[in-house]
Design a protein around this motif. Sequence first.
Motif, PDB file in Angstrom:
ATOM      1  N   VAL A  46       0.857  -1.185   0.000  1.00 15.01           N
ATOM      2  CA  VAL A  46       0.000   0.000   0.000  1.00 15.01           C
ATOM      3  C   VAL A  46       0.893   1.235   0.000  1.00 15.01           C
ATOM      4  CG1 VAL A  46      -1.983  -1.093   1.113  1.00 15.01           C
ATOM      5  CG2 VAL A  46      -0.239  -0.040   2.514  1.00 15.01           C
ATOM      6  N   GLU A  47       0.408   2.287  -0.652  1.00 19.81           N
ATOM      7  CA  GLU A  47       1.156   3.544  -0.714  1.00 19.81           C
ATOM      8  C   GLU A  47       0.246   4.686  -0.320  1.00 19.81           C
ATOM      9  OE1 GLU A  47       2.906   4.297  -4.511  1.00 19.81           O
ATOM     10  OE2 GLU A  47       4.066   2.448  -4.493  1.00 19.81           O
ATOM     11  N   GLY A  48       0.832   5.696   0.283  1.00 19.40           N
ATOM     12  CA  GLY A  48       0.084   6.888   0.625  1.00 19.40           C
ATOM     13  C   GLY A  48       0.936   7.810   1.473  1.00 19.40           C
ATOM     14  N   MET A  49       0.290   8.861   1.951  1.00 18.80           N
ATOM     15  CA  MET A  49       0.951   9.819   2.816  1.00 18.80           C
ATOM     16  C   MET A  49       0.442   9.602   4.243  1.00 18.80           C
ATOM     17  SD  MET A  49       0.985  13.971   2.661  1.00 18.80           S
ATOM     18  CE  MET A  49      -0.672  14.126   3.289  1.00 18.80           C
ATOM     19  N   VAL A  50       1.359   9.582   5.207  1.00 21.76           N
ATOM     20  CA  VAL A  50       0.999   9.390   6.606  1.00 21.76           C
ATOM     21  C   VAL A  50       0.242  10.633   7.068  1.00 21.76           C
ATOM     22  CG1 VAL A  50       1.880   9.030   8.944  1.00 21.76           C
ATOM     23  CG2 VAL A  50       3.031   7.938   6.988  1.00 21.76           C
ATOM     24  N   SER A  51      -1.010  10.437   7.517  1.00 18.73           N
ATOM     25  CA  SER A  51      -1.821  11.593   7.912  1.00 18.73           C
ATOM     26  C   SER A  51      -1.557  12.017   9.355  1.00 18.73           C
ATOM     27  CB  SER A  51      -3.307  11.312   7.711  1.00 18.73           C
ATOM     28  OG  SER A  51      -3.742  10.270   8.555  1.00 18.73           O
ATOM     29  N   VAL A  52      -1.227  11.071  10.217  1.00 23.60           N
ATOM     30  CA  VAL A  52      -0.909  11.348  11.620  1.00 23.60           C
ATOM     31  C   VAL A  52       0.137  10.322  12.047  1.00 23.60           C
ATOM     32  CG1 VAL A  52      -1.808  11.408  13.981  1.00 23.60           C
ATOM     33  CG2 VAL A  52      -3.247  12.171  12.104  1.00 23.60           C
ATOM     34  N   THR A  53       1.168  10.774  12.735  1.00 19.74           N
ATOM     35  CA  THR A  53       2.173   9.826  13.226  1.00 19.74           C
ATOM     36  C   THR A  53       1.497   8.821  14.155  1.00 19.74           C
ATOM     37  OG1 THR A  53       3.902  11.506  13.084  1.00 19.74           O
ATOM     38  CG2 THR A  53       4.349   9.600  14.494  1.00 19.74           C
ATOM     39  N   PRO A  54       1.678   7.521  13.909  1.00 19.56           N
ATOM     40  CA  PRO A  54       1.017   6.519  14.742  1.00 19.56           C
ATOM     41  C   PRO A  54       1.635   6.428  16.135  1.00 19.56           C
ATOM     42  CG  PRO A  54       2.493   5.457  13.199  1.00 19.56           C
ATOM     43  CD  PRO A  54       2.500   6.922  12.859  1.00 19.56           C
ATOM     44  N   THR A  55       0.926   5.772  17.020  1.00 24.01           N
ATOM     45  CA  THR A  55       1.436   5.485  18.361  1.00 24.01           C
ATOM     46  C   THR A  55       1.168   4.023  18.682  1.00 24.01           C
ATOM     47  OG1 THR A  55      -0.640   6.119  19.420  1.00 24.01           O
ATOM     48  CG2 THR A  55       1.045   7.830  19.228  1.00 24.01           C
ATOM     49  N   VAL A  56       2.015   3.469  19.531  1.00 23.13           N
ATOM     50  CA  VAL A  56       1.806   2.109  20.034  1.00 23.13           C
ATOM     51  C   VAL A  56       0.883   2.231  21.240  1.00 23.13           C
ATOM     52  CG1 VAL A  56       2.924   0.092  21.044  1.00 23.13           C
ATOM     53  CG2 VAL A  56       4.033   1.331  19.179  1.00 23.13           C
ATOM     54  N   GLN A  57      -0.192   1.444  21.253  1.00 24.17           N
ATOM     55  CA  GLN A  57      -1.196   1.532  22.303  1.00 24.17           C
ATOM     56  C   GLN A  57      -1.587   0.147  22.783  1.00 24.17           C
ATOM     57  OE1 GLN A  57      -4.544   3.755  20.848  1.00 24.17           O
ATOM     58  NE2 GLN A  57      -3.264   5.339  19.963  1.00 24.17           N
ATOM     59  N   VAL A  58      -2.291   0.107  23.885  1.00 21.98           N
ATOM     60  CA  VAL A  58      -2.800  -1.147  24.442  1.00 21.98           C
ATOM     61  C   VAL A  58      -4.121  -1.482  23.755  1.00 21.98           C
ATOM     62  CG1 VAL A  58      -3.641  -2.311  26.516  1.00 21.98           C
ATOM     63  CG2 VAL A  58      -1.696  -0.737  26.660  1.00 21.98           C
ATOM     64  N   PHE A  59      -4.221  -2.720  23.294  1.00 20.09           N
ATOM     65  CA  PHE A  59      -5.449  -3.242  22.684  1.00 20.09           C
ATOM     66  C   PHE A  59      -5.791  -4.572  23.327  1.00 20.09           C
ATOM     67  CE2 PHE A  59      -3.802  -0.444  19.415  1.00 20.09           C
ATOM     68  CZ  PHE A  59      -4.934   0.133  18.880  1.00 20.09           C
ATOM     69  N   LEU A  60      -7.025  -5.000  23.132  1.00 22.21           N
ATOM     70  CA  LEU A  60      -7.440  -6.338  23.519  1.00 22.21           C
ATOM     71  C   LEU A  60      -7.446  -7.204  22.272  1.00 22.21           C
ATOM     72  CD1 LEU A  60     -10.413  -5.613  25.947  1.00 22.21           C
ATOM     73  CD2 LEU A  60      -8.074  -6.312  26.528  1.00 22.21           C
ATOM     74  N   GLY A  61      -6.796  -8.347  22.376  1.00 19.06           N
ATOM     75  CA  GLY A  61      -6.745  -9.278  21.266  1.00 19.06           C
ATOM     76  C   GLY A  61      -7.705 -10.426  21.488  1.00 19.06           C
ATOM     77  N   PRO A  62      -7.538 -11.496  20.736  1.00 15.34           N
ATOM     78  CA  PRO A  62      -8.377 -12.672  20.898  1.00 15.34           C
ATOM     79  C   PRO A  62      -8.365 -13.157  22.347  1.00 15.34           C
ATOM     80  CG  PRO A  62      -7.030 -12.873  18.931  1.00 15.34           C
ATOM     81  CD  PRO A  62      -6.544 -11.661  19.671  1.00 15.34           C
ATOM     82  N   GLY A  63      -9.524 -13.542  22.839  1.00 14.73           N
ATOM     83  CA  GLY A  63      -9.620 -14.024  24.215  1.00 14.73           C
ATOM     84  C   GLY A  63      -9.400 -12.926  25.237  1.00 14.73           C
TER      85      GLY A  63
END
Length: 102
Positions: A41-58
Amino acid sequence: MGRRAERVYTDPTDIAMLEKWVKELAVNAAVRIVKQDGVVVEGMVSVTPTVQVFLGPGDQEGMNGVVRLVDSHRPDWDGLVWLGDIRDVQHLDSVRTGASRA
């Protein structure tokens, strides 16, 4: 976007890789992202990402993040890419924060 992710990461090595992608994906950078499944995929980064806490499977708690890319030729495109799905980032311009590619 909710607080759920298909994959979450708890291993320090995996989290370090997520943080590496954050450094590569500065706001306004034009990039080509190669995902783990080979999709590009190609594009322009609209906002710098951040690493965050998520809930995964289970309901496993762990880390991940998303980057949103925009493309002026596809205004309705949902350019969300999970950081954990990235295999490589290639810069198509000079906007860069100094991290090297994997």
